[in-house]
Design an enzyme around this catalytic site. Structure first.
Site: not given
Length: 309
Positions: A262, A281
């Site tokens: 990420e 997220h």
């Protein structure tokens, strides 16, 4: 005392902290490691989200630190063992974003079971009347949701699902018996849960034991018409195996809010995968949850610093 905050925090919580202590706040400081380490040397507390890595040279530099506040619940960006050895209290916002995550999971379940009936992009608005000749969508009532992990978020997800007349089953190796709840739930071995659930939702931390837990062999246990939701941690699901299962129609659909890497880079195994909902997220991030999370962590940071003043 000095509180260091190198990532975003709710403005109301920031104001409360500044009213009582010296606060160094820079929401981009986590990106500048050398500046972060320098600012941390005389900090008595640090409050972080998921991007600040509280380990290594940063943790070594925090000679006066007594607390690490975590604006969330995952602790994989914090060296918990070293903090405990040095007497640094870790303060996660347990329960603060549970409602947001639970609502995300239930929303995904509703959408994915009916995914063929949703317009993606502007196709429908452009006049392309996309409607299956044979109805494909499923209702959630009477379906089984399997919760892998049955902590506070898993339990709240189960409660919301039960209100939609879903059957709830769970797997959690840390539990010998179910906690008291106002809905029915059955504990199952993991493989039995995967084989019997219409919706599988993950609610686990990322640990050596859970990394790659949902791999090709476990995905193969799931029903072809089932959906998978991961709003827990990247790394628990084998992304390549999931992409293969979706491409080969061995799984109806999936939603991922977390990833191995990420921010998610381009060109991964997930690129172009059909019937896959991706979000960055944000399952636990709403204006409401941010306020609760900020208040929970701020309350405990202020109480701890007051106790050692």
């Amino acid at each position: 005392m000095k509180i260091l905050i190198p990532e975003y925090i709710d403005p109301r919580s920031l104001q409360r902290l500044r009213a009582e202590h010296e606060v160094v706040f820079d929401s981009t400081l986590w990106e500048r490691r050398a500046d972060l380490v320098s600012s941390a040397r005389d900090a008595h507390a640090i409050i972080v989200r998921a991007r600040t890595q509280v380990k290594g040279e940063l943790l070594d530099a925090m000679e006066y630190c007594r607390a690490v506040g975590r604006l969330g619940v995952g602790l994989d960006n914090i060296d918990v063992q070293t903090c405990q050895a040095r007497g640094i209290e870790i303060i996660p916002a347990i329960g603060g974003n549970a409602r947001s995550v639970a609502e995300y999971v239930v929303t995904c379940a509703l959408m994915l079971l009916r995914y063929s009936h949703y317009s993606v992009g502007g196709a429908l608005a452009d006049g392309n009347w996309i409607r299956p000749a044979i109805p494909e969508g499923r209702e959630v009532a009477g379906r089984t949701i399997g919760l892998v992990g049955f902590g506070s978020i898993g339990q709240l997800t189960g409660r919301l699902a039960s209100r939609l007349d879903m059957r709830v089953v769970a797997h959690d190796p840390s539990l010998r018996e179910l906690p008291a709840n106002d809905f029915e739930c059955q504990l199952l071995p993991l493989d039995d849960l995967l084989a019997s659930s219409d919706i599988v939702s993950l609610h686990l931390p990322l640990t050596p034991a859970t990394r790659g837990l949902i791999d090709a062999s476990r995905l193969a246990l799931m029903q072809p018409d089932a959906v998978l939701v991961n709003a827990a941690r990247g790394g628990i699901v084998d992304e390549k195996a999931l992409a293969d299962a979706l491409a080969q129609r061995r799984l109806r659909a999936a939603a991922l809010d977390v990833f191995d890497e990420e921010p998610l880079p381009g060109g991964t195994a997930l690129s172009g995968t059909p019937n896959l909902l991706l979000t960055p997220h944000i399952a636990g991030v709403t204006a409401d949850s941010e306020s609760r999370v900020g208040e929970l962590v701020s309350d405990r940071i202020l109480a701890l610093l007051k106790s050692i003043a």
